[in-house]
Each structure stands twice: as structure tokens, then as C-alpha cells.
Design an enzyme around this catalytic site. Structure first.
Site, PDB file in Angstrom:
ATOM      1  N   ARG A   1     -13.992  -5.750  46.128  1.00 32.62           N
ATOM      2  CA  ARG A   1     -14.772  -4.812  47.364  1.00 32.62           C
ATOM      3  C   ARG A   1     -14.750  -4.895  47.965  1.00 32.62           C
ATOM      4  O   ARG A   1     -14.831  -4.650  49.046  1.00 32.62           O
ATOM      5  CB  ARG A   1     -15.368  -3.749  46.242  1.00 32.62           C
ATOM      6  CG  ARG A   1     -14.940  -3.175  44.843  1.00 32.62           C
ATOM      7  CD  ARG A   1     -16.023  -2.705  43.910  1.00 32.62           C
ATOM      8  NE  ARG A   1     -16.978  -3.607  43.407  1.00 32.62           N
ATOM      9  CZ  ARG A   1     -18.566  -3.561  42.848  1.00 32.62           C
ATOM     10  NH1 ARG A   1     -18.760  -2.037  42.327  1.00 32.62           N
ATOM     11  NH2 ARG A   1     -19.286  -4.116  42.218  1.00 32.62           N
TER      12      ARG A   1
ATOM     13  N   ASN B   1     -12.090 -10.401  35.775  1.00 36.50           N
ATOM     14  CA  ASN B   1     -13.527 -11.207  35.980  1.00 36.50           C
ATOM     15  C   ASN B   1     -14.874 -10.468  36.153  1.00 36.50           C
ATOM     16  O   ASN B   1     -16.200 -10.119  36.231  1.00 36.50           O
ATOM     17  CB  ASN B   1     -13.092 -12.198  37.054  1.00 36.50           C
ATOM     18  CG  ASN B   1     -15.051 -13.260  37.325  1.00 36.50           C
ATOM     19  OD1 ASN B   1     -15.038 -13.590  36.601  1.00 36.50           O
ATOM     20  ND2 ASN B   1     -14.969 -12.580  38.827  1.00 36.50           N
TER      21      ASN B   1
ATOM     22  N   LYS C   1     -19.562  -6.187  26.798  1.00 33.97           N
ATOM     23  CA  LYS C   1     -18.903  -6.922  26.353  1.00 33.97           C
ATOM     24  C   LYS C   1     -18.210  -7.196  25.172  1.00 33.97           C
ATOM     25  O   LYS C   1     -17.692  -7.761  24.704  1.00 33.97           O
ATOM     26  CB  LYS C   1     -20.064  -8.138  26.936  1.00 33.97           C
ATOM     27  CG  LYS C   1     -20.255  -8.561  28.400  1.00 33.97           C
ATOM     28  CD  LYS C   1     -18.512  -8.732  29.575  1.00 33.97           C
ATOM     29  CE  LYS C   1     -18.914  -8.886  31.038  1.00 33.97           C
ATOM     30  NZ  LYS C   1     -18.109  -9.675  31.986  1.00 33.97           N
TER      31      LYS C   1
ATOM     32  N   THR D   1     -24.291 -18.485  39.023  1.00 33.25           N
ATOM     33  CA  THR D   1     -23.589 -17.339  39.942  1.00 33.25           C
ATOM     34  C   THR D   1     -24.596 -16.497  40.485  1.00 33.25           C
ATOM     35  O   THR D   1     -26.384 -16.710  40.168  1.00 33.25           O
ATOM     36  CB  THR D   1     -22.768 -16.943  39.322  1.00 33.25           C
ATOM     37  OG1 THR D   1     -23.842 -16.059  37.995  1.00 33.25           O
ATOM     38  CG2 THR D   1     -22.042 -17.419  38.106  1.00 33.25           C
TER      39      THR D   1
ATOM     40  N   ASP E   1     -10.997  -1.896  43.771  1.00 35.62           N
ATOM     41  CA  ASP E   1     -12.672  -1.327  42.609  1.00 35.62           C
ATOM     42  C   ASP E   1     -11.771  -1.039  41.592  1.00 35.62           C
ATOM     43  O   ASP E   1     -10.905   0.082  41.445  1.00 35.62           O
ATOM     44  CB  ASP E   1     -13.177   0.001  43.077  1.00 35.62           C
ATOM     45  CG  ASP E   1     -13.576   0.590  42.570  1.00 35.62           C
ATOM     46  OD1 ASP E   1     -14.224   0.234  41.209  1.00 35.62           O
ATOM     47  OD2 ASP E   1     -14.111   1.223  43.283  1.00 35.62           O
ATOM     48  N   VAL E   2     -12.313  -1.760  40.411  1.00 35.19           N
ATOM     49  CA  VAL E   2     -11.859  -1.825  38.817  1.00 35.19           C
ATOM     50  C   VAL E   2     -12.019  -0.457  38.206  1.00 35.19           C
ATOM     51  O   VAL E   2     -11.120  -0.220  37.191  1.00 35.19           O
ATOM     52  CB  VAL E   2     -11.986  -3.524  38.155  1.00 35.19           C
ATOM     53  CG1 VAL E   2     -11.815  -4.489  38.324  1.00 35.19           C
ATOM     54  CG2 VAL E   2     -14.004  -2.911  38.126  1.00 35.19           C
TER      55      VAL E   2
ATOM     56  N   SER F   1     -16.295 -14.894  44.786  1.00 36.30           N
ATOM     57  CA  SER F   1     -17.795 -15.399  43.994  1.00 36.30           C
ATOM     58  C   SER F   1     -17.609 -15.960  42.871  1.00 36.30           C
ATOM     59  O   SER F   1     -17.917 -15.388  42.462  1.00 36.30           O
ATOM     60  CB  SER F   1     -19.422 -14.896  44.386  1.00 36.30           C
ATOM     61  OG  SER F   1     -19.179 -13.859  44.290  1.00 36.30           O
TER      62      SER F   1
ATOM     63  N   ILE G   1     -17.877 -17.487  39.396  1.00 31.41           N
ATOM     64  CA  ILE G   1     -16.614 -17.812  38.433  1.00 31.41           C
ATOM     65  C   ILE G   1     -15.479 -17.142  39.309  1.00 31.41           C
ATOM     66  O   ILE G   1     -14.492 -17.695  38.234  1.00 31.41           O
ATOM     67  CB  ILE G   1     -17.013 -16.709  36.900  1.00 31.41           C
ATOM     68  CG1 ILE G   1     -17.983 -17.528  36.187  1.00 31.41           C
ATOM     69  CG2 ILE G   1     -16.093 -16.758  36.195  1.00 31.41           C
ATOM     70  CD1 ILE G   1     -18.688 -17.184  35.128  1.00 31.41           C
TER      71      ILE G   1
ATOM     72  N   TYR H   1     -25.008  -4.200  29.302  1.00 29.47           N
ATOM     73  CA  TYR H   1     -23.700  -4.805  29.257  1.00 29.47           C
ATOM     74  C   TYR H   1     -23.703  -5.501  28.577  1.00 29.47           C
ATOM     75  O   TYR H   1     -23.052  -5.953  27.482  1.00 29.47           O
ATOM     76  CB  TYR H   1     -25.120  -6.235  30.860  1.00 29.47           C
ATOM     77  CG  TYR H   1     -23.952  -7.918  30.456  1.00 29.47           C
ATOM     78  CD1 TYR H   1     -22.788  -7.861  31.181  1.00 29.47           C
ATOM     79  CD2 TYR H   1     -24.032  -8.794  29.831  1.00 29.47           C
ATOM     80  CE1 TYR H   1     -22.469  -8.597  31.754  1.00 29.47           C
ATOM     81  CE2 TYR H   1     -23.473 -10.121  29.960  1.00 29.47           C
ATOM     82  CZ  TYR H   1     -23.052 -10.047  31.429  1.00 29.47           C
ATOM     83  OH  TYR H   1     -21.994 -10.923  31.872  1.00 29.47           O
TER      84      TYR H   1
END
Length: 262
Positions: A41, A91, A161, A192, A64-65, A19, A21, A157
């Protein structure tokens, strides 16, 4: 989707493709002829997007990263379908909100695991493919303006980032002579599902209207609006194209002028 375009024949792996981006990026690259592995996932949104794109899409669900085995399994299936990966778009990410005092160690570790260590793990797994291709191979990390500045109530976060931007710059220098480029795209607040959930939370907790809650996100953009996912996808498409071969180690803000220097 057409097989003609500036990315014809390229195999792109997009994490978090279900979904927002990620989905916009997958559509944009497939439209330019790329074969796209949609990694995530949850199978249902990936299948919906794959049906839209057509035969140029492969679904790698359960990707799953944070799980090395899941990454390896998904990557093997992707290679078996489309061959070695030529372009990696990292992403996948999460952005839960909490004041610093209320940010638990569990939340901190989870956000860094998904948003930063996930980039590390997937990139390490895909790098042999990219090295084998050399010139024209790409690593494109979806970071955030949170990787260039600070925001309150999302400390984990912001830290993650910033780490993604730093990793981008370090890896760009390490790989500069291989023909692989490494760049980050740093969107501001983007329209988003993550932002929609944040708006719903503000409404529920404060009783403010949806319009008032939305203003919390648009006020930082000098253009007074949310960024569109397609605008981020267009930036990724440019970085993936042959014409961006000299763009390396950059953190490109897509934020209407919110951040004027990276």
C-alpha cells in the site's frame, strides 16, 4: 542482482513486500534470478527495496489486498512490466491485539479481510497466469504458527491464519494435476516491525522493560529466540524452486520446534 539462478526469468508477485518477511522474501527470490513485483500500500518502503534490488524489481504501490480494483490495476501494471506471474507469495497481513471481549466486529472484519479474504482475492486474480504456466507455478501463503495452534488476545488473527492454512490445503488438492503447487509457510514470532510494535505496546501499557516484553515472544520458541525473516525467506525460496515440485498442501512451521506437527 544477478539474472542467473534457479528462478531465472520467473515473475514473482510478493504482497506486503515493503518490510519484514515480505522484503526478505523479495530479496531472496531476486538473488536467484527472479523478476519481482513488490506489492504493497505504501510506495516509500517499496521504492527503497526496489532501489536495493535493481532492475529486477517493479513497484506496485497502492496494492490493497482488500480492494479488487486495486488488485486488478496492480496486476495489470505488473504483467505489463514483467509478463504473466509465475509465483505468487501472499504475505500481506495485520495482527492487532485485543482480548476476545474487546475485539470489535470492525476489528474482526478488518483482520479477516486483510489476512484471509486478501489471500482469496489475490489468488483468484493471479490464478489464470499460474494455470497458463502449469508445471513450475507456485502459490506460497505466509500463514503463521497461529494457523496451527492458538494464542490468546489475537483471536481474529488466529481465526484468519487457520483459514489461510485450510484454503492452502483445499486449493492444493484442486490444482494438484495442473502442475501448480500450493503451500503455506507458518513462522513463529519473527523479528519484524509487527513484533517491535507489539513490544512497544507492552512496554507502554505495563511499564515492563523492553527485555521483559521481548521474553513474552521468545518463551514459546524452544530455541529461546525470535525467528529471523531470512529464515522464512529461505523456506519460501525452497518451495519456489524446481526441487520442491512434490511439496504440495503443506503448512511448514518455521518456529524452532514450537509446533511439532502441522
Amino acid at each position: 542482482m544477478t539474472n542467473l539462478g534457479k528462478l531465472a526469468g520467473r515473475h514473482v508477485l510478493v504482497t506486503g513486500a515493503g518490510s519484514g518477511i515480505g522484503a526478505a522474501v523479495a530479496r531472496a527470490l531476486a538473488a536467484e534470478g527472479a523478476r519481482v513485483t513488490l506489492a504493497g500500500r505504501r510506495r516509500e518502503p517499496l521504492e527503497t527495496l526496489a532501489a536495493e534490488i535493481g532492475t529486477a524489481a517493479f513497484v506496485a504501490d497502492g496494492f490493497d489486498v482488500t480492494d479488487a480494483a486495486a488488485i486488478a490495476n496492480g496486476l495489470k501494471a505488473a504483467r505489463d512490466t514483467f509478463g504473466p506471474v509465475d509465483i505468487l507469495v501472499n504475505n500481506a497481513g495485520e495482527a492487532p491485539t485485543a482480548s476476545f471481549e474487546k475485539t470489535s466486529l470492525e476489528m474482526w472484519n478488518h483482520v479477516l479481510s486483510v489476512d484471509l479474504t486478501g489471500v482469496f482475492q489475490v489468488t483468484q486474480a493471479v490464478l489464470p497466469d499460474l494455470r497458463a504456466r502449469g508445471t513450475g507455478a507456485r502459490i506460497i501463503n505466509i500463514a503463521s504458527t497461529a494457523g496451527l495452534t492458538g494464542y490468546g488476545y489475537v483471536s481474529a488473527y488466529v481465526a484468519a491464519k487457520h483459514g489461510v492454512v485450510g484454503l492452502t490445503r483445499a486449493l492444493a488438492l484442486e490444482l494438484a494435476k495442473t502442475g501448480i503447487t500450493v503451500n503455506a509457510v507458518c513462522p513463529g514470532f519473527t523479528d519484524t516491525p509487527i513484533i517491535e510494535r507489539s513490544i512497544e505496546t507492552i512496554v507502554a501499557k505495563t511499564g515492563r522493560s523492553r527485555e521483559a516484553a521481548l521474553t513474552e515472544f521468545t518463551k514459546s520458541n524452544p530455541q529461546g529466540r525470535l525467528v529471523k525473516p531470512q529464515e522464512v525467506a529461505d523456506t519460501v525460496l525452497w518451495l519456489a524452486s524446481p526441487g520442491a515440485a512434490s511439496i504440495n498442501g503443506q503448512a511448514i512451521a518455521v518456529a524452532g520446534g514450537e509446533v511439532l506437527a502441522g
